[in-house]
Design a protein around this motif. Structure first.
Motif, PDB file in Angstrom:
ATOM      1  N   ILE A  20      -0.971 -10.021   0.375  1.00 18.52           N
ATOM      2  CA  ILE A  20      -1.175  -8.796   1.148  1.00 18.52           C
ATOM      3  C   ILE A  20       0.145  -8.033   1.242  1.00 18.52           C
ATOM      4  O   ILE A  20       0.188  -6.819   1.037  1.00 18.52           O
ATOM      5  CB  ILE A  20      -1.743  -9.130   2.542  1.00 18.52           C
ATOM      6  N   ALA A  21       1.224  -8.740   1.526  1.00 20.03           N
ATOM      7  CA  ALA A  21       2.541  -8.106   1.602  1.00 20.03           C
ATOM      8  C   ALA A  21       2.941  -7.510   0.260  1.00 20.03           C
ATOM      9  O   ALA A  21       3.493  -6.401   0.203  1.00 20.03           O
ATOM     10  CB  ALA A  21       3.584  -9.117   2.077  1.00 20.03           C
ATOM     11  N   LEU A  22       2.677  -8.224  -0.824  1.00 26.02           N
ATOM     12  CA  LEU A  22       3.036  -7.724  -2.154  1.00 26.02           C
ATOM     13  C   LEU A  22       2.221  -6.488  -2.531  1.00 26.02           C
ATOM     14  O   LEU A  22       2.749  -5.543  -3.116  1.00 26.02           O
ATOM     15  CB  LEU A  22       2.855  -8.817  -3.204  1.00 26.02           C
ATOM     16  N   LEU A  23       0.934  -6.496  -2.206  1.00 25.33           N
ATOM     17  CA  LEU A  23       0.093  -5.326  -2.479  1.00 25.33           C
ATOM     18  C   LEU A  23       0.588  -4.126  -1.684  1.00 25.33           C
ATOM     19  O   LEU A  23       0.671  -3.010  -2.220  1.00 25.33           O
ATOM     20  CB  LEU A  23      -1.370  -5.627  -2.155  1.00 25.33           C
ATOM     21  N   SER A  24       0.945  -4.355  -0.426  1.00 21.66           N
ATOM     22  CA  SER A  24       1.478  -3.258   0.394  1.00 21.66           C
ATOM     23  C   SER A  24       2.773  -2.733  -0.200  1.00 21.66           C
ATOM     24  O   SER A  24       2.988  -1.518  -0.286  1.00 21.66           O
ATOM     25  CB  SER A  24       1.707  -3.736   1.831  1.00 21.66           C
ATOM     26  N   ARG A  25       3.621  -3.646  -0.629  1.00 23.35           N
ATOM     27  CA  ARG A  25       4.910  -3.261  -1.206  1.00 23.35           C
ATOM     28  C   ARG A  25       4.740  -2.485  -2.510  1.00 23.35           C
ATOM     29  O   ARG A  25       5.466  -1.520  -2.780  1.00 23.35           O
ATOM     30  CB  ARG A  25       5.733  -4.517  -1.445  1.00 23.35           C
ATOM     31  N   ALA A  26       3.778  -2.898  -3.312  1.00 21.75           N
ATOM     32  CA  ALA A  26       3.576  -2.263  -4.617  1.00 21.75           C
ATOM     33  C   ALA A  26       2.840  -0.927  -4.534  1.00 21.75           C
ATOM     34  O   ALA A  26       3.042  -0.062  -5.387  1.00 21.75           O
ATOM     35  CB  ALA A  26       2.814  -3.215  -5.543  1.00 21.75           C
ATOM     36  N   TYR A  27       2.000  -0.752  -3.509  1.00 23.47           N
ATOM     37  CA  TYR A  27       1.112   0.412  -3.503  1.00 23.47           C
ATOM     38  C   TYR A  27       1.230   1.332  -2.294  1.00 23.47           C
ATOM     39  O   TYR A  27       0.519   2.338  -2.231  1.00 23.47           O
ATOM     40  CB  TYR A  27      -0.340  -0.047  -3.672  1.00 23.47           C
ATOM     41  N   ALA A  28       2.080   1.019  -1.336  1.00 20.91           N
ATOM     42  CA  ALA A  28       2.218   1.891  -0.160  1.00 20.91           C
ATOM     43  C   ALA A  28       3.678   1.976   0.245  1.00 20.91           C
ATOM     44  O   ALA A  28       4.488   1.122  -0.110  1.00 20.91           O
ATOM     45  CB  ALA A  28       1.368   1.355   0.994  1.00 20.91           C
ATOM     46  N   GLY A  29       3.979   2.997   1.005  1.00 20.30           N
ATOM     47  CA  GLY A  29       5.347   3.182   1.485  1.00 20.30           C
ATOM     48  C   GLY A  29       5.390   4.289   2.519  1.00 20.30           C
ATOM     49  O   GLY A  29       4.342   4.745   2.999  1.00 20.30           O
ATOM     50  N   PRO A  30       6.575   4.750   2.871  1.00 22.18           N
ATOM     51  CA  PRO A  30       6.708   5.810   3.869  1.00 22.18           C
ATOM     52  C   PRO A  30       5.872   7.041   3.493  1.00 22.18           C
ATOM     53  O   PRO A  30       5.859   7.467   2.343  1.00 22.18           O
ATOM     54  CB  PRO A  30       8.205   6.127   3.858  1.00 22.18           C
ATOM     55  N   GLY A  31       5.157   7.562   4.484  1.00 17.24           N
ATOM     56  CA  GLY A  31       4.302   8.719   4.259  1.00 17.24           C
ATOM     57  C   GLY A  31       2.885   8.364   3.850  1.00 17.24           C
ATOM     58  O   GLY A  31       2.003   9.217   3.864  1.00 17.24           O
ATOM     59  N   ASP A  32       2.649   7.111   3.476  1.00 19.57           N
ATOM     60  CA  ASP A  32       1.314   6.660   3.078  1.00 19.57           C
ATOM     61  C   ASP A  32       0.588   6.047   4.270  1.00 19.57           C
ATOM     62  O   ASP A  32       1.197   5.675   5.271  1.00 19.57           O
ATOM     63  CB  ASP A  32       1.408   5.604   1.971  1.00 19.57           C
ATOM     64  N   GLU A  33      -0.721   5.920   4.122  1.00 20.42           N
ATOM     65  CA  GLU A  33      -1.552   5.265   5.135  1.00 20.42           C
ATOM     66  C   GLU A  33      -2.277   4.087   4.514  1.00 20.42           C
ATOM     67  O   GLU A  33      -2.653   4.122   3.330  1.00 20.42           O
ATOM     68  CB  GLU A  33      -2.581   6.244   5.703  1.00 20.42           C
ATOM     69  N   VAL A  34      -2.468   3.056   5.325  1.00 22.85           N
ATOM     70  CA  VAL A  34      -3.239   1.884   4.923  1.00 22.85           C
ATOM     71  C   VAL A  34      -4.330   1.697   5.965  1.00 22.85           C
ATOM     72  O   VAL A  34      -4.073   1.705   7.165  1.00 22.85           O
ATOM     73  CB  VAL A  34      -2.347   0.632   4.812  1.00 22.85           C
ATOM     74  N   LEU A  35      -5.527   1.538   5.493  1.00 21.61           N
ATOM     75  CA  LEU A  35      -6.712   1.513   6.347  1.00 21.61           C
ATOM     76  C   LEU A  35      -7.314   0.121   6.412  1.00 21.61           C
ATOM     77  O   LEU A  35      -7.299  -0.629   5.431  1.00 21.61           O
ATOM     78  CB  LEU A  35      -7.719   2.511   5.765  1.00 21.61           C
ATOM     79  N   PHE A  36      -7.864  -0.243   7.572  1.00 20.83           N
ATOM     80  CA  PHE A  36      -8.572  -1.509   7.762  1.00 20.83           C
ATOM     81  C   PHE A  36      -9.462  -1.370   8.982  1.00 20.83           C
ATOM     82  O   PHE A  36      -9.352  -0.410   9.745  1.00 20.83           O
ATOM     83  CB  PHE A  36      -7.598  -2.689   7.918  1.00 20.83           C
ATOM     84  N   SER A  37     -10.340  -2.319   9.174  1.00 18.13           N
ATOM     85  CA  SER A  37     -11.255  -2.323  10.310  1.00 18.13           C
ATOM     86  C   SER A  37     -10.515  -2.795  11.564  1.00 18.13           C
ATOM     87  O   SER A  37      -9.568  -3.579  11.482  1.00 18.13           O
ATOM     88  CB  SER A  37     -12.427  -3.248   9.990  1.00 18.13           C
ATOM     89  N   ARG A  38     -10.942  -2.336  12.719  1.00 18.04           N
ATOM     90  CA  ARG A  38     -10.240  -2.599  13.985  1.00 18.04           C
ATOM     91  C   ARG A  38      -9.915  -4.074  14.192  1.00 18.04           C
ATOM     92  O   ARG A  38      -8.828  -4.426  14.646  1.00 18.04           O
ATOM     93  CB  ARG A  38     -11.074  -2.089  15.161  1.00 18.04           C
TER      94      ARG A  38
END
Length: 193
Positions: A20-38
């Motif tokens: 999960i951390a690697l996917l976030s690192r590879a595909y998101a960064g400052p200015g981006d949003e990541v979505l998930f259920s509450r």
């Protein structure tokens, strides 16, 4: 071989937390949003914050992931949608049809990450862990783990089944020795048990 999946599409990690951390690192960064259920897994939020992206939690209906609420929160800044399916801690899940519809309606540039850590516990005939969605395109990842059904949480071994391009990206951002030989040996033994 155990799951009938192509080895070149599998990337192992120090638990699915690391993936999960690697996917976030590879595909998101400052200015981006990541979505998930509450009530999604806490690591979705933590990994999003760690890369400087903005976490966005969609409301649920009766502790169940609400596809319409997720889709309503997608913006041009959305890069990843993490989906626990079945979800921890609620135990709810999206059916195969709901999962397919979610992917169909998501913009193509949004990576759908299906966290199927508890897939082995679902006996419902309308459940799908996401393997076919991974094979059908280039923007879906399925995560699995040896922590739950195999009881190997302390050994920290998870795996991602993903399109070749995503596997390549994960292999470029992960450390070269991110899983131990002991964890790998135990996992192979657990698969045969």
């Amino acid at each position: 071989r155990r799951f009938g999946l192509e080895a070149e599409r599998i990337v192992c990690g120090n638990g699915s937390d690391e993936l999960i951390a690697l996917l976030s690192r590879a595909y998101a960064g400052p200015g981006d949003e990541v979505l998930f259920s509450r009530h999604g897994f806490l690591m979705y939020r933590l990994s999003t914050l760690a890369v400087g992206a903005t976490p966005r939690a969609a409301p649920e209906k009766d502790l169940h992931t609400d596809v319409e609420a997720l889709l309503a929160m997608v913006s041009p800044r959305t890069r990843i949608l993490y989906l626990g399916n079945p979800n921890n801690p609620t135990g709810s899940y999206l059916t195969a049809a709901e999962l397919k519809e979610l992917r169909r309606r998501l913009p193509a540039e949004v990576l759908l990450v299906i966290d199927a850590a508890y897939a082995e516990y679902v006996e419902a005939p309308d459940y799908d862990s996401g393997e076919d969605l991974v094979r059908a395109g280039d923007n879906v990842v399925m995560l699995r783990t040896f922590s739950k059904i195999y009881g190997l949480a302390g050994l920290r071994l998870g795996w991602a089944y993903c399109p070749p391009g995503i596997a390549d990206a994960l292999n470029r951002v992960r450390g070269p020795f991110n899983t131990s030989a002991q964890a790998q040996a135990e996992a192979l033994a657990a698969l045969e048990d």
